[in-house]
Design a protein around this motif. Sequence first.
Motif, PDB file in Angstrom:
ATOM      1  N   GLU A 263     -35.514  56.628  75.283  1.00 46.10           N
ATOM      2  CA  GLU A 263     -34.217  57.394  75.094  1.00 46.10           C
ATOM      3  C   GLU A 263     -34.025  58.135  76.501  1.00 46.10           C
ATOM      4  O   GLU A 263     -32.810  58.244  76.695  1.00 46.10           O
ATOM      5  CB  GLU A 263     -34.447  58.411  74.447  1.00 46.10           C
ATOM      6  N   LYS A 264     -35.393  58.435  77.258  1.00 51.47           N
ATOM      7  CA  LYS A 264     -34.372  59.538  78.364  1.00 51.47           C
ATOM      8  C   LYS A 264     -34.706  58.691  79.753  1.00 51.47           C
ATOM      9  O   LYS A 264     -33.944  58.232  81.035  1.00 51.47           O
ATOM     10  CB  LYS A 264     -35.229  60.716  78.320  1.00 51.47           C
ATOM     11  N   LYS A 265     -35.206  57.289  79.309  1.00 51.91           N
ATOM     12  CA  LYS A 265     -36.005  56.618  80.841  1.00 51.91           C
ATOM     13  C   LYS A 265     -36.662  57.334  82.039  1.00 51.91           C
ATOM     14  O   LYS A 265     -35.771  56.640  82.845  1.00 51.91           O
ATOM     15  CB  LYS A 265     -34.158  56.251  80.979  1.00 51.91           C
ATOM     16  N   VAL A 266     -37.010  57.188  81.336  1.00 60.66           N
ATOM     17  CA  VAL A 266     -38.255  58.113  81.986  1.00 60.66           C
ATOM     18  C   VAL A 266     -39.176  57.225  82.873  1.00 60.66           C
ATOM     19  O   VAL A 266     -39.541  56.229  81.787  1.00 60.66           O
ATOM     20  CB  VAL A 266     -39.044  59.222  81.876  1.00 60.66           C
ATOM     21  N   SER A 267     -39.645  56.839  83.964  1.00 54.33           N
ATOM     22  CA  SER A 267     -40.296  56.173  84.225  1.00 54.33           C
ATOM     23  C   SER A 267     -41.574  56.100  83.460  1.00 54.33           C
ATOM     24  O   SER A 267     -42.204  56.710  83.299  1.00 54.33           O
ATOM     25  CB  SER A 267     -41.017  56.548  86.109  1.00 54.33           C
ATOM     26  N   LYS A 318     -31.761  66.227  71.502  1.00 49.19           N
ATOM     27  CA  LYS A 318     -30.439  65.601  71.646  1.00 49.19           C
ATOM     28  C   LYS A 318     -29.928  64.163  71.911  1.00 49.19           C
ATOM     29  O   LYS A 318     -28.798  64.515  71.978  1.00 49.19           O
ATOM     30  CB  LYS A 318     -30.947  65.809  73.359  1.00 49.19           C
ATOM     31  N   TYR A 319     -30.969  63.662  71.225  1.00 48.47           N
ATOM     32  CA  TYR A 319     -30.576  62.177  70.829  1.00 48.47           C
ATOM     33  C   TYR A 319     -30.832  62.089  70.098  1.00 48.47           C
ATOM     34  O   TYR A 319     -30.142  61.112  68.798  1.00 48.47           O
ATOM     35  CB  TYR A 319     -31.194  61.480  70.880  1.00 48.47           C
ATOM     36  N   SER A 320     -30.651  62.811  68.922  1.00 50.45           N
ATOM     37  CA  SER A 320     -30.709  63.107  67.402  1.00 50.45           C
ATOM     38  C   SER A 320     -31.471  61.349  66.570  1.00 50.45           C
ATOM     39  O   SER A 320     -30.589  61.357  66.218  1.00 50.45           O
ATOM     40  CB  SER A 320     -29.071  62.827  67.396  1.00 50.45           C
ATOM     41  N   LEU A 321     -32.762  62.112  67.401  1.00 50.03           N
ATOM     42  CA  LEU A 321     -33.538  61.161  66.485  1.00 50.03           C
ATOM     43  C   LEU A 321     -33.824  61.630  65.088  1.00 50.03           C
ATOM     44  O   LEU A 321     -34.458  62.734  64.697  1.00 50.03           O
ATOM     45  CB  LEU A 321     -34.490  60.837  67.037  1.00 50.03           C
TER      46      LEU A 321
END
Length: 321
Positions: A263-267, A318-321
Motif C-alpha cells: 500500500e505504501k510502496k516502501v522498498s 490512511k488506506y481504508s483497509l
Amino acid sequence: MIEYLVIVAALFIAMLVYFKIADKYNIIDKPNHRSAHTQITLRGGGIIFPVAFIIFAVFNFNLIIEEYWSFGLGLLAICTISFIDDIKTLSNKIRLAVHLISVVLLLYFTGAFVLMPFWVWPVLFILIIGTLNAYNFMDGINGMTGIYSLVTLSSLAYINKEIVQFTDHDFIYYPILACLVFLFFNFRKKAKCFAGDVGSMGIGFWVIGLITLLIMKTGEYNYILLLSIYGVEVVLTIIERILLKENIFEAHRRHLYQLFANEKKVSHLLISSTYAFVQLIINIFLIQSELPIWGILPIIFIPTGCLYLGLKLSLKKKYSL
C-alpha cells in the motif's frame, strides 16, 4: 578460513546450478493477490539451506553419525516436502504429517524428550510448528527471510562463542554462510530468486533447532525472544484476523510488512532491514540483560506491540483497509 571460502564457492555453484534447473522446469513464483512482488521470479532458492547442511555433513561426518543425524533427517524431510509443495500443491494432511515427524526428530536431537516432562511435549510441538509457520508467513518480500535469519544466527554464534557453547561452531557458521549467499541473489530490488517454502521452512527449522538446543542446554527460556519480532507480528495479525472473523488459514495481506510494501510502496529492502535491525537491538539487550524472562517480556513486547499497533492503525486509516 580456507574451508569457509570453499563452502561459499560450493554454495554459489549450487545456486547457479539450481537456477538452470528451475529455469528449465519452470519452477517459478507467479504474483497473486497477496504477493508483494509483480514479476515472475525463480522459486525455491532456499534449497541452499539443506544443501548447506549436506556440505556440513560431508565435512563433519563423524559428528553427524554421533549427534546430528536426527536433526539432519528432520531438516531434509521438511525441506523435501516443502520443495515438492513449491512445485505442486500438496494436501495439508501430508505436509502436517511430515512436519510432525520432523519436529519429533528435532526434539529428540535437542534432548527435550529427556529433559522435559511428557506433559510439556505437546506445548513444544505447538510452539515449534507455530514458529515454523510464522517463518513461512513472514517470507513475503525480498531480503526478509535471509537478513532476519542472519541476525538471529549471528546472535546465536556470539552466544555460542562468548557466553555458553551449546553446539559445534560450524553448525551455526554454515547456515550463516548460506544466508549470505542467498542474500546475494535475493537482497535486491529485483530478486534473482525467492526462498520458497523450502527456504523459509528449511532455515526456520535450523534456527528453531539451535534456539531449542540452547534452551535445553541452559534452561534459559528467554532465548526464545531471539525471534520476538516475528512473534509479535504473527500473533497480533492472527488476533486481528480472528476479531475480523476471517479464516486465519487462508492467504491474506494483513501483515504490517505487507501493508508497507503493497500500500505504501516502501522498498522491500528497507522494510526487511528495519525488521532485522529492531531484532538485533532486542538481541543485544537480551544477551546483556540478567533479568528473568518475565522481567524481559514486558520490556520487549509492550513497546514493540504498541509500535506495531500504532503503525497498523495509521496505515489502515490512511488506506481504508
